[in-house]
Design a protein around this motif. Sequence first.
Motif, PDB file in Angstrom:
ATOM      1  N   SER A 196      -6.696  14.954   0.878  1.00  0.00           N
ATOM      2  CA  SER A 196      -7.195  13.927   1.793  1.00  0.00           C
ATOM      3  C   SER A 196      -6.575  12.590   1.393  1.00  0.00           C
ATOM      4  N   THR A 206      -3.384   4.204   0.784  1.00  0.00           N
ATOM      5  CA  THR A 206      -3.411   3.681  -0.585  1.00  0.00           C
ATOM      6  C   THR A 206      -3.448   4.766  -1.648  1.00  0.00           C
ATOM      7  N   LYS A 207      -3.927   5.966  -1.256  1.00  0.00           N
ATOM      8  CA  LYS A 207      -4.046   7.033  -2.253  1.00  0.00           C
ATOM      9  C   LYS A 207      -4.131   8.382  -1.560  1.00  0.00           C
ATOM     10  N   ASP A 217      -6.927   8.042   1.258  1.00  0.00           N
ATOM     11  CA  ASP A 217      -7.646   6.780   1.405  1.00  0.00           C
ATOM     12  C   ASP A 217      -6.794   5.880   2.288  1.00  0.00           C
ATOM     13  N   THR A 218      -7.426   5.301   3.321  1.00  0.00           N
ATOM     14  CA  THR A 218      -6.683   4.459   4.243  1.00  0.00           C
ATOM     15  C   THR A 218      -7.605   3.417   4.845  1.00  0.00           C
ATOM     16  N   GLU A 219      -7.032   2.442   5.580  1.00  0.00           N
ATOM     17  CA  GLU A 219      -7.803   1.402   6.262  1.00  0.00           C
ATOM     18  C   GLU A 219      -7.683   1.622   7.761  1.00  0.00           C
ATOM     19  N   LYS A 274       0.829  -1.206   0.000  1.00  0.00           N
ATOM     20  CA  LYS A 274       0.000   0.000   0.000  1.00  0.00           C
ATOM     21  C   LYS A 274       0.869   1.264   0.000  1.00  0.00           C
ATOM     22  N   ASN A 320     -12.715  13.012   3.334  1.00  0.00           N
ATOM     23  CA  ASN A 320     -12.494  12.605   1.952  1.00  0.00           C
ATOM     24  C   ASN A 320     -13.593  13.104   1.034  1.00  0.00           C
ATOM     25  N   ASN A 350      -5.597  12.133  -2.271  1.00  0.00           N
ATOM     26  CA  ASN A 350      -6.553  12.799  -3.154  1.00  0.00           C
ATOM     27  C   ASN A 350      -6.378  14.312  -3.098  1.00  0.00           C
TER      28      ASN A 350
END
Length: 245
Positions: free
Chosen positions: A190, A91-92, A192-194, A19, A128, A94
């Motif tokens: 922003s 992972t990303k 993307d995450t877990e 990731k 996000n 933004n």
Amino acid sequence: MDYRLAIPTYNRPSTLENKTLKMLKNYNVEKSRIDLFVEDEHQYDLYKHLLPFVDNLIITNTKGVGQKHNYLRQYYKKKEINYVSIDDDVTKINSLGKDLFNFNQMCRVAFESCALNKMSLWGISKYNNKFFKSNTITKHLKCINGVLHGVYYIPDKPLIKTDFNFHSDLDFCLQSFIQDKGVIVLNYISVDTEYYGDGGIQDQQDVEERKMGEQLELELLKEMYPKLIDVNCDKFKLNWRYGFD
């Protein structure tokens, strides 16, 4: 503007590789710029075995998020350098209204904003959803997303530490606001995450215990900073107008 990229990580070598490290490679971030921070000798051996290509692996001998970020602040202050901290499961990244994202450019803009305003902490939007984001950089009291933030080195600024774990990012914001009269926030960025993914802090505490800990820390923060934060149930709001005309 030069900086180091710190990744605190726990029990997530595969997640980190697939990731965050993969993402950073896609964003053309140099591997030589990255430092990985692990908890103890056992974690060091685990990461060294599964990620042999990693060069800079540092043992913190800490427990929990707050202690790890205290360690990062002290570590880079001694080295007299700016640093960016990013979680091991991102992972990303933004950027509002932009298809192409440049990681180094984001850091340059953030650190230059810190230098211009003589502020030490910068961060990104906690949201996000594009409807809660804007193409602005603000410097009033606003909570950042601790998943991705930076600390600008100012030689004469005292070292800020936290006694909190779940809301260490909020405590750093409040202390930085008091010390610097502001916090730099890139409201158009922003991630993307877990948040509750495998590994990480969840391996040390279950979800219900974590939620209870978060609530207790919010109540304590309200007692410590009554003019700056208000807590209602498990939510909070910041009095961003405090200290400004």
